[in-house]
Motif scaffolding. Structure first.
Motif, mmCIF file in Angstrom:
data_model
loop_
_atom_site.group_PDB
_atom_site.id
_atom_site.type_symbol
_atom_site.label_atom_id
_atom_site.label_comp_id
_atom_site.label_asym_id
_atom_site.label_seq_id
_atom_site.Cartn_x
_atom_site.Cartn_y
_atom_site.Cartn_z
ATOM 1 N N MET A 14 0.706 -1.587 -0.098
ATOM 2 C CA MET A 14 0.106 -0.090 0.045
ATOM 3 C C MET A 14 0.784 1.326 0.036
ATOM 4 S SD MET A 14 -3.320 -0.996 2.433
ATOM 5 C CE MET A 14 -2.401 -1.802 3.489
ATOM 6 N N ARG A 15 2.162 1.004 -0.084
ATOM 7 C CA ARG A 15 2.827 2.125 -0.394
ATOM 8 C C ARG A 15 3.152 3.275 0.677
ATOM 9 N NH1 ARG A 15 1.836 3.534 -6.834
ATOM 10 N NH2 ARG A 15 2.047 1.390 -7.753
ATOM 11 N N PHE A 16 3.275 2.770 2.028
ATOM 12 C CA PHE A 16 3.442 3.301 3.043
ATOM 13 C C PHE A 16 4.840 3.907 3.051
ATOM 14 C CE2 PHE A 16 -0.350 1.224 4.817
ATOM 15 C CZ PHE A 16 -0.851 1.969 5.819
ATOM 16 N N HIS A 17 5.100 5.152 3.505
ATOM 17 C CA HIS A 17 6.308 5.835 3.426
ATOM 18 C C HIS A 17 6.590 6.681 4.812
ATOM 19 C CE1 HIS A 17 4.475 9.377 1.916
ATOM 20 N NE2 HIS A 17 3.707 8.655 1.333
ATOM 21 N N ALA A 18 7.859 7.517 4.982
ATOM 22 C CA ALA A 18 8.168 7.939 6.054
ATOM 23 C C ALA A 18 7.126 9.228 6.245
ATOM 24 C CB ALA A 18 9.655 8.658 6.149
ATOM 25 N N ASN A 19 6.613 9.845 5.066
ATOM 26 C CA ASN A 19 5.805 11.029 5.461
ATOM 27 C C ASN A 19 4.154 10.546 5.321
ATOM 28 O OD1 ASN A 19 7.741 12.857 5.440
ATOM 29 N ND2 ASN A 19 8.191 12.949 3.146
ATOM 30 N N THR A 20 3.950 9.171 5.478
ATOM 31 C CA THR A 20 2.421 8.816 5.374
ATOM 32 C C THR A 20 1.978 9.403 6.773
ATOM 33 O OG1 THR A 20 2.928 6.815 4.197
ATOM 34 C CG2 THR A 20 1.314 6.470 5.911
ATOM 35 N N ARG A 21 0.575 9.722 6.562
ATOM 36 C CA ARG A 21 -0.231 9.982 7.826
ATOM 37 C C ARG A 21 -1.239 9.134 7.680
ATOM 38 N NH1 ARG A 21 1.863 14.267 5.353
ATOM 39 N NH2 ARG A 21 0.236 14.552 3.855
ATOM 40 N N ALA A 22 -1.302 8.219 8.589
ATOM 41 C CA ALA A 22 -2.325 7.133 8.330
ATOM 42 C C ALA A 22 -3.469 7.275 9.186
ATOM 43 C CB ALA A 22 -1.669 5.814 8.650
ATOM 44 N N LEU A 23 -4.698 7.232 8.989
ATOM 45 C CA LEU A 23 -6.008 7.369 9.873
ATOM 46 C C LEU A 23 -6.617 5.960 10.292
ATOM 47 C CD1 LEU A 23 -7.987 9.313 11.165
ATOM 48 C CD2 LEU A 23 -9.033 9.401 8.937
ATOM 49 N N THR A 24 -6.717 5.749 11.507
ATOM 50 C CA THR A 24 -7.290 4.549 11.972
ATOM 51 C C THR A 24 -8.936 4.932 12.245
ATOM 52 O OG1 THR A 24 -7.177 4.697 14.373
ATOM 53 C CG2 THR A 24 -5.206 3.649 12.921
ATOM 54 N N THR A 25 -9.904 4.410 11.691
ATOM 55 C CA THR A 25 -11.421 4.613 12.103
ATOM 56 C C THR A 25 -12.087 3.758 12.950
ATOM 57 O OG1 THR A 25 -12.193 3.449 9.856
ATOM 58 C CG2 THR A 25 -11.327 5.789 9.604
ATOM 59 N N THR A 26 -11.431 2.428 13.193
ATOM 60 C CA THR A 26 -12.044 1.364 13.985
ATOM 61 C C THR A 26 -11.219 1.203 15.181
ATOM 62 O OG1 THR A 26 -10.533 0.031 12.412
ATOM 63 C CG2 THR A 26 -12.664 0.194 11.971
ATOM 64 N N ALA A 27 -11.675 0.147 15.876
ATOM 65 C CA ALA A 27 -11.314 0.029 17.487
ATOM 66 C C ALA A 27 -9.674 -0.485 17.303
ATOM 67 C CB ALA A 27 -12.111 -0.867 17.987
ATOM 68 N N LEU A 28 -9.081 0.037 18.297
ATOM 69 C CA LEU A 28 -7.425 -0.149 18.515
ATOM 70 C C LEU A 28 -7.774 -1.889 18.870
ATOM 71 C CD1 LEU A 28 -5.659 2.836 20.048
ATOM 72 C CD2 LEU A 28 -6.149 2.182 17.528
ATOM 73 N N TYR A 29 -8.441 -2.459 19.377
ATOM 74 C CA TYR A 29 -8.040 -3.865 19.864
ATOM 75 C C TYR A 29 -8.443 -4.835 18.521
ATOM 76 C CZ TYR A 29 -13.272 -4.192 19.669
ATOM 77 O OH TYR A 29 -14.609 -4.449 19.562
ATOM 78 N N SER A 30 -9.150 -4.191 17.524
ATOM 79 C CA SER A 30 -9.229 -5.065 16.279
ATOM 80 C C SER A 30 -8.057 -5.483 15.401
ATOM 81 C CB SER A 30 -10.370 -4.237 15.697
ATOM 82 O OG SER A 30 -10.526 -5.184 14.310
ATOM 83 N N ASN A 31 -7.908 -6.588 14.938
ATOM 84 C CA ASN A 31 -6.755 -6.938 14.081
ATOM 85 C C ASN A 31 -6.854 -6.211 12.888
ATOM 86 O OD1 ASN A 31 -4.694 -8.960 13.746
ATOM 87 N ND2 ASN A 31 -5.855 -9.678 11.946
ATOM 88 N N GLY A 32 -7.862 -5.730 12.183
ATOM 89 C CA GLY A 32 -7.832 -5.009 11.112
ATOM 90 C C GLY A 32 -7.304 -3.504 11.344
#
Length: 518
Positions: free
Chosen positions: A203-221
């Motif tokens: 998914m082409r993550f890189h050092a300047n990536t800003r990744a947003l999580t929208t689901t619960a932190l306990y979830s594997n996904g």
């Protein structure tokens, strides 16, 4: 003669490297809390040292019941940095369910926020492995609880003296069972490292990536965003809770490059009026997983959100395939080809490998496979299938097929398939057609008993304004094949879902049977 070590860098050591060389860069953001890599790593070390001072370390299990916050991420991965195994659990569970999972995991410590305090106190005496001083309170004070501040009070921020091994247990994730006790999926440092780099590359993550999580932190996904971002030294943005307007605002204000949502979140976001004016041009990769996107929803995502859509099919036990943006137009109904490091086969009920376009159970193998189901040797044995070369594959319980180009297609869950008059009916096929109706916001199809045919499909629908059950029923049956026609449409306000938004069809079937007893 001196020899050179067979060096191996582990994830906790890699995180420390980012803190050393990019100390002032933001590592984690949630609401008003913005944590630099220096502070994030120092907090991981502090928690790890506190865990070890508590007498816990390699192989010990620690349960975490906390909401979405920077501190939750620090607690989970601080436990890992201590050499212990983190057991993230849902705060939505009942007291009895929490008791079952804590005991099943053999956890020796529990760290919990105020939202689960009351439930934990009612079962405290039944938690066989947790000592009196093993209840850590995050964000509250109470009798019988050691506050988190006291827990880490004397712990320093220096790197803990820990030796890791690839076979060490990193975490236990509990599958989303709807009856009985879910199975604990044990994942090692090797599996989690593969998860980090394979998804980062895909998914082409890189050092300047800003990744947003929208689901619960306990979830594997959710870790599909977290681990690749931390692997490359990027920035993770955590949403305290999901909201369509909040997602759109965060993407725009924080110039989010990567995010992950489940289908129901895409549906809600696309329906929100704020969608019409949102600037989403920063998005480089948007991932959908948890359950398949309907064709109409996928079209809207690509047209209105971003063409950079990745669709992931996988199961926590250890397999993933991905339909990447450049594959979407050629294979729009496929879930793509295996994520790097994985392979896939289709097998029949007798364990024979099937050929091109033959329908059977999906089985996968690769570096991200689980170690085992915790304390469930019979279940572990049942999921294993070996090919003619002796390679170990894990059965998925999903029905699918491979085309001539090796692309995987998901037809349905094996347990959700409807057999009507001897014919196999896949609910996903019916859901795709009904989802095209303008009056349907979301739909799921289940099988119910039928005197003549054995089973027959019915559609449960979350409607748009102005729709009627009869109109949706008539419209749908005009377009469905004769053996697929639905016996009824029932409108619902919502569907029961797991942490990743997957509809819990067993609960819907149970509710239907309870409401329609003769």
């Amino acid at each position: 003669m001196k020899t050179i070590d067979d060096a191996q860098v582990y994830l906790p050591e890699l995180w420390a490297t980012h803190a050393r060389f990019s100390p002032d860069k933001e590592a984690v953001v949630c609401g008003d809390v913005r944590r630099s890599w220096r502070d994030f790593n120092n907090n991981l070390n502090r928690i790890a040292n506190a865990v070890r001072a508590h007498g816990l370390g390699r192989g010990d299990k620690i349960a975490v019941l906390m909401g979405n916050a920077v501190e939750t991420l620090e607690v989970m991965y601080g436990i890992v940095k201590a050499g212990a195994c983190v057991v993230p659990l849902s705060g939505l569970l009942t007291a009895k369910q929490i008791e079952g999972l804590i005991n099943d995991s053999d956890s020796k410590l529990v760290i919990a926020s105020d939202g689960v305090r009351e439930r934990l106190e009612t079962i405290r005496g039944n938690l066989s492995n947790i000592p009196e001083n093993g209840f850590i309170s995050a964000g509250f004070d109470g009798a019988g609880w050691l506050s988190f501040e006291q827990f880490v009070e004397n712990a320093d921020t220096g790197t803990p003296s820990v030796t890791y091994a690839m076979s060490d247990e990193f975490n236990i994730i509990y599958s989303s069972g709807t009856t009985g006790l879910p199975k604990g999926i044990v994942q090692t440092h090797r599996a989690r490292q593969h998860w980090s780099y394979s998804n980062a590359i895909e998914m082409r993550f890189h050092a300047n990536t800003r990744a947003l999580t929208t689901t619960a932190l306990y979830s594997n996904g959710t870790w599909l965003m977290i681990l690749p971002a931390l692997f490359v030294g990027a920035t993770v943005h955590i949403m305290p809770e999901f909201g369509a307007k909040a997602v759109l605002k965060t993407i725009q204000d924080e110039e989010i490059t990567h995010t992950f949502m489940v289908p129901t979140q895409f549906i809600q976001t696309l329906a929100d009026p704020a969608m019409n004016t949102a600037d989403l041009s920063s998005l480089e990769s948007v991932l959908c997983a948890g359950s398949p996107l309907r064709a109409d929803t996928k079209t809207d995502v690509i047209r209105r959100i971003t063409p950079n859509l990745y669709e992931l099919y996988g199961y926590s036990e250890g397999f993933g395939s991905m339909n990447r943006p450049h594959q979407q137009s050629a294979k729009p109904t496929s879930v793509g080809t295996p994520v790097m490091g994985f392979d896939v086969k289709i097998i029949d009920d007798d364990g024979n490998e099937l050929g091109v376009d033959e329908v059977g159970e999906i089985a996968g193998t690769g570096a991200g496979m689980m170690k085992e189901y915790h304390n469930r040797p019979d279940a572990t044995d049942a999921i294993v299938w070996k090919d003619h070369e002796g390679r170990c594959f894990l059965r998925s319980g999903d029905i699918g097929k491979l085309d001539a180009d090796g692309f995987l297609y998901i037809l349905d869950r094996k347990k959700d398939m409807i057999i009507s008059g001897g014919l196999n009916i896949f609910p996903a096929d019916i859901e795709t057609i009904i989802g095209e109706n303008d009056g349907v916001l979301d739909v799921t199809v289940i099988g119910i008993p039928h005197e003549k045919w054995g089973e027959t499909p019915v559609a449960l629908v979350i409607p748009r304004s102005g729709a009627t059950e009869q109109a949706v029923l008539d419209w749908s049956n005009e377009r469905l094949a004769k053996h697929q026609r639905i016996a009824a449409v029932r409108f619902c306000d919502e569907f029961p879902r797991n942490a990743l938004g997957k509809v819990l069809k067993r609960e819907l079937r149970d509710s239907w049977h309870a409401e329609n007893k003769p």
